[in-house]
Design a protein around this motif. Structure first.
Motif, PDB file in Angstrom:
ATOM      1  N   ALA A   1       1.064  -1.540  -0.421  1.00  0.00           N
ATOM      2  CA  ALA A   1      -0.290  -0.600   0.090  1.00  0.00           C
ATOM      3  C   ALA A   1       1.012   1.824   0.373  1.00  0.00           C
ATOM      4  O   ALA A   1       0.236   2.405   0.280  1.00  0.00           O
ATOM      5  N   HIS A   2       1.939   1.161  -0.137  1.00  0.00           N
ATOM      6  CA  HIS A   2       3.515   2.315   0.021  1.00  0.00           C
ATOM      7  C   HIS A   2       4.301   2.045  -1.434  1.00  0.00           C
ATOM      8  O   HIS A   2       4.981   1.976  -0.787  1.00  0.00           O
ATOM      9  N   VAL A   3       3.817   2.774  -2.593  1.00  0.00           N
ATOM     10  CA  VAL A   3       4.719   2.648  -3.427  1.00  0.00           C
ATOM     11  C   VAL A   3       4.386   3.918  -4.431  1.00  0.00           C
ATOM     12  O   VAL A   3       3.007   4.734  -4.334  1.00  0.00           O
ATOM     13  N   HIS A   4       5.378   4.489  -4.962  1.00  0.00           N
ATOM     14  CA  HIS A   4       5.430   5.333  -5.780  1.00  0.00           C
ATOM     15  C   HIS A   4       6.729   4.987  -7.506  1.00  0.00           C
ATOM     16  O   HIS A   4       7.479   4.997  -7.390  1.00  0.00           O
ATOM     17  N   LEU A   5       5.255   5.265  -8.313  1.00  0.00           N
ATOM     18  CA  LEU A   5       5.436   4.623  -9.582  1.00  0.00           C
ATOM     19  C   LEU A   5       5.187   5.496 -10.837  1.00  0.00           C
ATOM     20  O   LEU A   5       4.594   6.394 -10.809  1.00  0.00           O
TER      21      LEU A   5
ATOM     22  N   PHE B   1      -6.414   9.343   1.281  1.00  0.00           N
ATOM     23  CA  PHE B   1      -5.696  10.384   1.124  1.00  0.00           C
ATOM     24  C   PHE B   1      -4.844  11.238   2.145  1.00  0.00           C
ATOM     25  O   PHE B   1      -4.326  11.187   3.106  1.00  0.00           O
ATOM     26  N   LYS B   2      -3.888  11.330   0.835  1.00  0.00           N
ATOM     27  CA  LYS B   2      -2.656  11.585   1.899  1.00  0.00           C
ATOM     28  C   LYS B   2      -2.124  13.032   1.868  1.00  0.00           C
ATOM     29  O   LYS B   2      -1.665  13.861   1.096  1.00  0.00           O
ATOM     30  N   LEU B   3      -1.122  12.838   3.435  1.00  0.00           N
ATOM     31  CA  LEU B   3      -0.825  14.792   3.247  1.00  0.00           C
ATOM     32  C   LEU B   3       0.794  14.403   3.853  1.00  0.00           C
ATOM     33  O   LEU B   3       1.698  13.187   4.607  1.00  0.00           O
TER      34      LEU B   3
ATOM     35  N   VAL C   1       2.717   6.577   8.029  1.00  0.00           N
ATOM     36  CA  VAL C   1       3.312   6.274   7.211  1.00  0.00           C
ATOM     37  C   VAL C   1       4.838   5.828   7.569  1.00  0.00           C
ATOM     38  O   VAL C   1       5.267   6.440   8.225  1.00  0.00           O
ATOM     39  N   HIS C   2       5.349   5.164   7.015  1.00  0.00           N
ATOM     40  CA  HIS C   2       6.724   5.143   7.447  1.00  0.00           C
ATOM     41  C   HIS C   2       7.360   4.993   8.826  1.00  0.00           C
ATOM     42  O   HIS C   2       8.462   6.140   8.604  1.00  0.00           O
ATOM     43  N   MET C   3       7.209   4.654  10.053  1.00  0.00           N
ATOM     44  CA  MET C   3       7.628   4.756  10.890  1.00  0.00           C
ATOM     45  C   MET C   3       8.746   4.505  11.275  1.00  0.00           C
ATOM     46  O   MET C   3       9.006   3.180  10.747  1.00  0.00           O
TER      47      MET C   3
ATOM     48  N   SER D   1       6.688  -0.932   1.408  1.00  0.00           N
ATOM     49  CA  SER D   1       7.277  -0.582   0.443  1.00  0.00           C
ATOM     50  C   SER D   1       8.475   0.742   0.292  1.00  0.00           C
ATOM     51  O   SER D   1       9.215   1.017   0.513  1.00  0.00           O
ATOM     52  N   ASP D   2       7.852   1.294   0.776  1.00  0.00           N
ATOM     53  CA  ASP D   2       7.075   2.788   0.193  1.00  0.00           C
ATOM     54  C   ASP D   2       8.329   3.247  -1.034  1.00  0.00           C
ATOM     55  O   ASP D   2       9.984   3.710  -1.151  1.00  0.00           O
ATOM     56  N   HIS D   3       8.319   1.747  -2.308  1.00  0.00           N
ATOM     57  CA  HIS D   3       9.606   2.179  -3.287  1.00  0.00           C
ATOM     58  C   HIS D   3       9.528   3.795  -4.042  1.00  0.00           C
ATOM     59  O   HIS D   3       8.228   4.202  -4.815  1.00  0.00           O
TER      60      HIS D   3
HETATM   61 ZN   LIG Z   1       6.395   7.714   0.210  1.00  0.00          ZN
END
Ligand SMILES: [Zn+2]
Length: 462
Positions: A58-62, A149-151, A238-240, A314-316
């Motif tokens: 649930a955490h990727v950047h493409l 929604f992401k902030l 996210v990403h603690m 992953s925060d890819h």
């Molecule tokens: Zn990210």
């Protein structure tokens, strides 16, 4: 029946048992013993293998513009890499550009994915320019299957949301049944420290780390949990990365705030020393929050095991070392922030099973079941059950690999896990009943991934 997978050990978030799985079309239709089909039924023998539900990241950047460059993986290379790592669903962050409507941003993201995605995908919306019209537009997104929604509380003068924006977005989400996700770091405080280091001529990668100490994260975690508490909305952090921030998470939850959180494999496997590597090598480890102490890694593993943290993304965010990370060679604030990891997520978390840190059921929960539930993909995704999509990973617990970029499918020139010997690998991966990975190589049909209409927060939680 089109396909029967025989003799495997099925692992879900709650159970481990031996059974056969029958698939018709795209769906699991039967789970039982000694299943047999007819002459046309394909049989896969999974003896000695685990069967996991397909991973949900649930955490990727493409294909995403970041800091004057663009992530090295697009939808094709990124989703192929995900598939080869055992992930069959992703939720990507659709970025609103300044001045752009959310509708236009989403249309642009559909274009990026169409015809390229090798696995199923959904979108979170990043609210970057929160005008009154944009805040109103949010209310209509859950009906389009975009239910998160992401902030950003970090990145001053760019993406950083102030408290009033956060409150307004939380209120919109509460009313429309969406989940707000937050990057929790105090952007103002990080900015001050960055300016001080640069003024003193301290420009190398390790000042990325020193300008973002744990308290900068912990303060933002505490603050956003408090804002969610005032509004009465759930929140996902996210990403603690560190123990100090985890303490704030535990405190907020103890007060009854509905707060969820993830960590990422890089916080379990890299540390402050990596930023101190010779030359400019430390840039490979520049992500935000930055790598922490070894003691934080231990705290994160415990938090994954005991339920303090709900999931692993992953925060890819892949950038080539040559030509992209190098943009910041004279100024650490210009190093594109992020690291690759979409393909290694299940593999790296599975090492925790070998090391006795996680049960195998908890592993499945963290990489598949929990993110599917939290982000509105259950019961279709995230479990092995009759009626669920036949997204499956046949996992060889004894296979070994030395991780190098050449052995991975991510389109990026390094891995933060360079040289690591791992045990336990995905061997065969199915997406909705079709084999898309065999012997760790992609054999599917490019473009067969489908957009996922996600349910509103809580609707799929039962
Ligand atoms: Zn990210």
């Amino acid at each position: 029946m089109d396909l029967i997978i025989k003799h495997g050990t099925i692992v879900t978030a709650t159970d481990t048992y031996q059974a056969d799985i029958a698939i018709s079309g795209e769906t699991i239709t039967l789970i039982g013993h000694d299943l047999s089909g007819d002459a046309t039924t394909r049989i896969i023998d999974a003896r000695g293998r685990y069967l996991f539900p397909g991973g949900v990241d649930a955490h990727v950047h493409l294909d995403t513009p970041v800091m004057g460059t663009i992530t090295a993986d697009d939808y094709q290379s990124g989703t192929i890499a995900a598939a080869c790592g055992g992930t069959t669903s992703i939720v990507d962050f659709c970025f609103q550009m300044p001045g752009q409507s959310l509708g236009d941003a989403i249309a642009g993201w559909h274009v990026r994915a169409a015809g390229k995605a090798a696995i199923d995908y959904g979108f979170h919306i990043v609210v970057a320019d929160p005008t009154a019209a944009v805040l109103e537009e949010l209310a209509g997104l859950p009906a389009q299957g975009i239910t998160s929604f992401k902030l950003f509380m970090a990145y001053k003068d760019a993406l950083m949301a102030d408290d009033w924006t956060i409150i307004q977005v939380l209120e919109q989400a509460r009313q429309s049944g969406a989940l707000v996700m937050v990057h929790a770091e105090n952007g103002d405080a990080a900015h001050l420290l960055q300016q001080r280091f640069l003024a003193a001529g301290q420009t190398g990668p390790k000042y990325h780390l020193l300008s973002r100490p744990p308290r900068i994260e912990a303060e933002a975690v505490a603050r956003v949990i408090t804002l969610a508490e005032f509004v009465g909305a759930p929140i996902f952090i996210v990403h603690m990365s560190c123990g100090e921030a985890l303490d704030e998470l535990v405190r907020g939850r103890a007060r009854g705030v509905q707060v969820f959180a993830e960590t990422c494999p890089h916080y379990l496997n890299t540390s402050v020393e990596d930023l101190d590597r010779p030359g400019f090598e430390g840039a490979k480890y520049c992500y935000s929050p930055p790598p922490r102490q070894k003691s934080d890694q231990e705290m994160l593993w415990h938090a994954l095991a005991n339920g303090t943290l709900q999931s692993v993304g992953s925060d890819h965010a892949p950038f080539n070392f040559v030509g992209q990370k190098e943009l910041g060679c004279d100024d650490f604030t210009k190093i594109p922030s992020g690291a690759p990891g979409i393909e290694e997520r299940l593999i790296m978390i599975y090492q925790g099973v070998h090391e006795g840190r996680l049960s195998i059921n908890r592993f499945v929960e963290l990489v598949s079941t929990a993110p599917a539930r939290l982000f509105g993909l259950a019961p279709r995704k995230g479990s092995i059950a009759v009626g669920a999509d036949a997204d499956l990973v046949i996992w060889n617990p004894d296979a070994t690999l030395e991780l190098t970029p050449a052995r991975l499918h991510q389109r990026v020139d390094y891995t933060i896990n360079q040289g690591r010997h791992v045990r336990g690998l995905p061997e065969v991966v199915l997406l909705r009943g079709k084999v898309i990975v065999a012997d760790r190589d992609y054999v599917g049909q490019i473009g067969s991934g489908q957009f996922l209409q996600r349910a509103r927060f809580g609707q799929a939680m039962q």
